[in-house]
Design an enzyme around this catalytic site. Sequence first.
Site, PDB file in Angstrom:
ATOM      1  N   LEU A  15       0.878  -1.172   0.000  1.00  0.00           N
ATOM      2  CA  LEU A  15       0.000   0.000   0.000  1.00  0.00           C
ATOM      3  C   LEU A  15       0.910   1.215   0.000  1.00  0.00           C
ATOM      4  O   LEU A  15       1.917   1.240   0.709  1.00  0.00           O
ATOM      5  CB  LEU A  15      -0.903   0.026   1.250  1.00  0.00           C
ATOM      6  CG  LEU A  15      -1.973  -1.059   1.389  1.00  0.00           C
ATOM      7  CD1 LEU A  15      -2.692  -0.905   2.733  1.00  0.00           C
ATOM      8  CD2 LEU A  15      -2.987  -1.001   0.253  1.00  0.00           C
ATOM      9  N   ASP A  16       0.582   2.212  -0.781  1.00  0.00           N
ATOM     10  CA  ASP A  16       1.388   3.429  -0.800  1.00  0.00           C
ATOM     11  C   ASP A  16       1.423   4.062   0.589  1.00  0.00           C
ATOM     12  O   ASP A  16       0.495   3.886   1.389  1.00  0.00           O
ATOM     13  CB  ASP A  16       0.822   4.429  -1.798  1.00  0.00           C
ATOM     14  CG  ASP A  16       0.924   3.935  -3.227  1.00  0.00           C
ATOM     15  OD1 ASP A  16       1.874   3.194  -3.524  1.00  0.00           O
ATOM     16  OD2 ASP A  16       0.040   4.275  -4.028  1.00  0.00           O
ATOM     17  N   LYS A  17       2.448   4.813   0.859  1.00  0.00           N
ATOM     18  CA  LYS A  17       2.628   5.456   2.163  1.00  0.00           C
ATOM     19  C   LYS A  17       1.387   6.222   2.633  1.00  0.00           C
ATOM     20  O   LYS A  17       0.981   6.085   3.790  1.00  0.00           O
ATOM     21  CB  LYS A  17       3.853   6.371   2.116  1.00  0.00           C
ATOM     22  CG  LYS A  17       4.145   7.083   3.428  1.00  0.00           C
ATOM     23  CD  LYS A  17       5.385   7.951   3.310  1.00  0.00           C
ATOM     24  CE  LYS A  17       5.648   8.715   4.608  1.00  0.00           C
ATOM     25  NZ  LYS A  17       6.864   9.556   4.516  1.00  0.00           N
ATOM     26  N   THR A  34      -1.710   5.751   1.925  1.00  0.00           N
ATOM     27  CA  THR A  34      -2.920   4.925   1.917  1.00  0.00           C
ATOM     28  C   THR A  34      -2.993   4.087   3.186  1.00  0.00           C
ATOM     29  O   THR A  34      -1.994   3.518   3.613  1.00  0.00           O
ATOM     30  CB  THR A  34      -2.939   4.000   0.682  1.00  0.00           C
ATOM     31  OG1 THR A  34      -2.791   4.785  -0.497  1.00  0.00           O
ATOM     32  CG2 THR A  34      -4.229   3.208   0.601  1.00  0.00           C
ATOM     33  N   ARG A  57      -5.436   6.366  -7.993  1.00  0.00           N
ATOM     34  CA  ARG A  57      -5.264   7.819  -8.063  1.00  0.00           C
ATOM     35  C   ARG A  57      -5.120   8.304  -9.510  1.00  0.00           C
ATOM     36  O   ARG A  57      -5.684   9.334  -9.894  1.00  0.00           O
ATOM     37  CB  ARG A  57      -4.042   8.239  -7.237  1.00  0.00           C
ATOM     38  CG  ARG A  57      -4.253   8.037  -5.735  1.00  0.00           C
ATOM     39  CD  ARG A  57      -3.140   8.675  -4.957  1.00  0.00           C
ATOM     40  NE  ARG A  57      -2.046   7.766  -4.695  1.00  0.00           N
ATOM     41  CZ  ARG A  57      -0.847   8.145  -4.263  1.00  0.00           C
ATOM     42  NH1 ARG A  57      -0.595   9.432  -4.088  1.00  0.00           N
ATOM     43  NH2 ARG A  57       0.095   7.278  -4.029  1.00  0.00           N
TER      44      ARG A  57
END
Length: 246
Positions: free
Chosen positions: A56-58, A60, A169
């Site tokens: 998961l992106d930072k 998120t 996104r």
Amino acid sequence: MSCEPEIIYEDEHLLAAYKPEGWLVHRSEIDRHETRIFLQHLRNLSGYHLYPVHRLDKPTSGVIIFGKSSAVAAQLQHQLEGKGSLKKYLAVCRGYCPEQETIDYPLPPVADFKHQRKRSKSELPRQEAITLFQRLATIELPYEVDRYPTSRYSLVEIQLKTGRRHQIRRHFKHIHHPLIGCPKYGKSSHNHFFSQQFNCGRLLLHAVKLELQHPASQKLLVLQAEPRGKFMKLLQTFGWSDALNH
């Protein structure tokens, strides 16, 4: 509404946890000064050497899963990359987005480093990227954020069919409904408005549910965690809490 990391499922084969926003899943040269490393935190918490399955992106938050062996991690990763798993997210976007839609729009890889950015987008090979979404709720606020006297927003449930970097996104930017709180693909005026008006400056993207077969028992494993902290408070402020149980 705690935003601390939390183990939500664990057995001898795997571990699933809630990742708060602002934590890196693992150390990265892209953000070498960040000290909140989720994988290391879980290893310390569980006492096991864990193997990443996905990321998961930072910015998120949400559900993430790890294997307790490289073989289990590889099996889980294969599932998540195939059609047998389910990955659902919640997000808040600008405007009244369509009630439901499939975004089928190939994406080039994300360039993180300077030598990669020197290549034009036309040089980068595009990869298949498919995102499904359903609009759960809307709100119109009496504030002039952009060029209109009021501002509209939507709560959406998103299902990923592919897992490209920043896919959600980028896809929502492509359909002109950028996610709130995203500095890279969002719109700064709306991001600033949410930060100032609702004390919510984070990316409003949350991995709410993960469904896949357990690698040992082959039974359906359902892992879920509702948004917490400022995200949940915002949902309550907008009267959107009931939409989570649609």
